[in-house]
Enzyme design. Sequence first.
Site, mmCIF file in Angstrom:
data_model
loop_
_atom_site.group_PDB
_atom_site.id
_atom_site.type_symbol
_atom_site.label_atom_id
_atom_site.label_comp_id
_atom_site.label_asym_id
_atom_site.label_seq_id
_atom_site.Cartn_x
_atom_site.Cartn_y
_atom_site.Cartn_z
ATOM 1 N N LEU A 137 -15.158 2.702 10.016
ATOM 2 C CA LEU A 137 -14.895 3.928 10.779
ATOM 3 C C LEU A 137 -13.459 3.946 11.273
ATOM 4 O O LEU A 137 -13.109 3.267 12.242
ATOM 5 C CB LEU A 137 -15.850 4.012 11.981
ATOM 6 C CG LEU A 137 -17.339 3.784 11.686
ATOM 7 C CD1 LEU A 137 -18.141 3.784 12.974
ATOM 8 C CD2 LEU A 137 -17.862 4.855 10.731
ATOM 9 N N ARG B 148 -2.556 -2.184 -3.409
ATOM 10 C CA ARG B 148 -3.771 -1.414 -3.203
ATOM 11 C C ARG B 148 -3.674 -0.199 -4.128
ATOM 12 O O ARG B 148 -2.712 0.564 -4.068
ATOM 13 C CB ARG B 148 -3.858 -0.936 -1.757
ATOM 14 C CG ARG B 148 -5.041 -0.033 -1.557
ATOM 15 C CD ARG B 148 -4.988 0.652 -0.218
ATOM 16 N NE ARG B 148 -6.151 1.502 -0.059
ATOM 17 C CZ ARG B 148 -6.130 2.677 0.537
ATOM 18 N NH1 ARG B 148 -5.007 3.155 1.018
ATOM 19 N NH2 ARG B 148 -7.228 3.383 0.650
ATOM 20 N N ASN C 38 0.884 -1.164 0.000
ATOM 21 C CA ASN C 38 0.000 0.000 0.000
ATOM 22 C C ASN C 38 0.918 1.208 0.000
ATOM 23 O O ASN C 38 1.452 1.614 1.025
ATOM 24 C CB ASN C 38 -0.874 -0.035 1.258
ATOM 25 C CG ASN C 38 -1.853 1.119 1.299
ATOM 26 O OD1 ASN C 38 -1.787 2.027 0.473
ATOM 27 N ND2 ASN C 38 -2.743 1.092 2.262
ATOM 28 N N HIS D 188 -12.821 2.631 0.096
ATOM 29 C CA HIS D 188 -12.813 1.577 1.131
ATOM 30 C C HIS D 188 -13.486 0.295 0.630
ATOM 31 O O HIS D 188 -13.942 -0.514 1.448
ATOM 32 C CB HIS D 188 -13.583 2.016 2.408
ATOM 33 C CG HIS D 188 -12.932 3.111 3.191
ATOM 34 N ND1 HIS D 188 -13.653 4.096 3.804
ATOM 35 C CD2 HIS D 188 -11.639 3.365 3.468
ATOM 36 C CE1 HIS D 188 -12.833 4.926 4.434
ATOM 37 N NE2 HIS D 188 -11.597 4.502 4.240
ATOM 38 N N ARG E 79 -11.392 15.289 8.068
ATOM 39 C CA ARG E 79 -12.204 15.652 6.897
ATOM 40 C C ARG E 79 -13.624 16.012 7.320
ATOM 41 O O ARG E 79 -14.197 15.360 8.197
ATOM 42 C CB ARG E 79 -12.246 14.493 5.899
ATOM 43 C CG ARG E 79 -10.957 14.327 5.124
ATOM 44 C CD ARG E 79 -11.000 13.096 4.241
ATOM 45 N NE ARG E 79 -10.022 12.109 4.658
ATOM 46 C CZ ARG E 79 -10.015 10.845 4.270
ATOM 47 N NH1 ARG E 79 -10.930 10.397 3.441
ATOM 48 N NH2 ARG E 79 -9.091 10.029 4.699
ATOM 49 N N GLY F 12 -14.850 1.634 14.684
ATOM 50 C CA GLY F 12 -15.962 0.686 14.655
ATOM 51 C C GLY F 12 -15.680 -0.586 15.434
ATOM 52 O O GLY F 12 -16.567 -1.159 16.064
ATOM 53 N N GLU G 73 -7.844 -5.601 5.197
ATOM 54 C CA GLU G 73 -7.708 -5.281 3.766
ATOM 55 C C GLU G 73 -6.518 -6.006 3.141
ATOM 56 O O GLU G 73 -6.571 -6.419 1.991
ATOM 57 C CB GLU G 73 -7.564 -3.763 3.604
ATOM 58 C CG GLU G 73 -8.863 -3.034 3.898
ATOM 59 C CD GLU G 73 -8.696 -1.543 4.117
ATOM 60 O OE1 GLU G 73 -8.309 -1.157 5.233
ATOM 61 O OE2 GLU G 73 -8.947 -0.782 3.179
#
Length: 401
Positions: free
Chosen positions: A208, A90, A10, A179, A240, A332, A385
């Site tokens: 999250l 990624r 990544n 995502h 953001r 999350g 991921e």
Amino acid sequence: MKQSAYLVLNSGSSSLKFSLILSHNASTHLIGLAECLNSPDASISINYSETAKKQTISLPDADHKTILNKVLDVITAHSDKISLAGVGHRVVHGGEKFKASTLITNEVQQEIEACNPLAPLHNPANLLGIQQISTLMPELPQVAVFDTAFHQTIPEKAFLYALPYEYYQELGVRKYGFHGTSHQFVMQQAIETLDLDPESNGLITAHLGNGSSVCAIKNSKSIDTSMGLTPLAGLVMGTRSGDIDPGLHAFLVKKLDISLEQLTSILNKKSGLLGLSGETNDMRKLCQLAETGHLKAQIALEVFCYVLAKQIASLSVNLEQLNAIVFTGGIGENSALIRQKTVDNLAIFKLKLEPTLNKNNGDESGVISCSKTSSYKVMVIATNEELMIAKQTQSIIESGE
Ligand code: AMP
């Protein structure tokens, strides 16, 4: 005997995350992070899963090439045990061209480059990683796994903005969503855990973390998501803003006498939890501050959870059934408070969390809702991921697609 493994990369503009995942059991052999690239503080830290050993290598002023060379050195130092079968990258933006992960060819690289205007900070860095591997290990197959691909099933009525239609046709202005790898991963986990029919299900997944997004999933396909043309849209995030009034730009540029570029930077880097609290973008710290009575921290939490609940409710609009709401990502997966406050804002959904399960971030099933009072489940599922990228890379390389 050597074990076959996939390298997952990544590659960001100033950092590079990597992990080595074994093919036979999908376990992580090592995981690493190179930070502060092109600066005197550039360094790589590596954690080895088997031995729990940690290693830090200082590489002042190292660029992507030097870092990747070093990462490959570290891996080849294990070449008596590990044989590298491929690399999974990624890639943030695949535009409308890439609806699934793909084997990287020269043509694919050009098409990724064509998406650069849509992700000017991310795609060039992702390409750099791809090009470096091509130079250093030209024989090694590489696969691109796009953040946008899972959302390519979103229908036109959900991805179009109500702007002159030619902006979509000529400039590619539309909702893309991000995502995707994480939403797809937790979706698969939820389907498996709840034994759902892959052809008939309804899920809301909430990723999250520092960046956050919600996805509505119908019959295993994304049908809408909260992020848009850029990852600035939707939820309140660490720094953001998420959704704002489109008229705000003209108002603030005039009132503050700043340029559009300055405002864009404020919306990306100084807003969200940081902007509202005036203290931090870090949710864990924010929760601690709120507990000590910090008013702005409390307000930031309230806004975060209200906007999240609103997105969950609005994205549910086209689902025909709802089997579960799934929480994932750093926040999350770990914050019982945020999950509880979000559910409290969704009174119309008639959800009830089981307090002990919520406090413990779920048991092995991940379910945190009361089975008696909730007609559908609320779940906590840890995203992975890297594993998803490794699995897709392996599947594409083995099938030779
Ligand atoms: P990620 O980007 O997925 O790594 O998530 C990072 C975010 O998760 C940061 O805002 C962290 O503060 C937050 N986080 C991690 N652990 C907790 C926790 N126990 N409670 C609240 N937030 C947490």
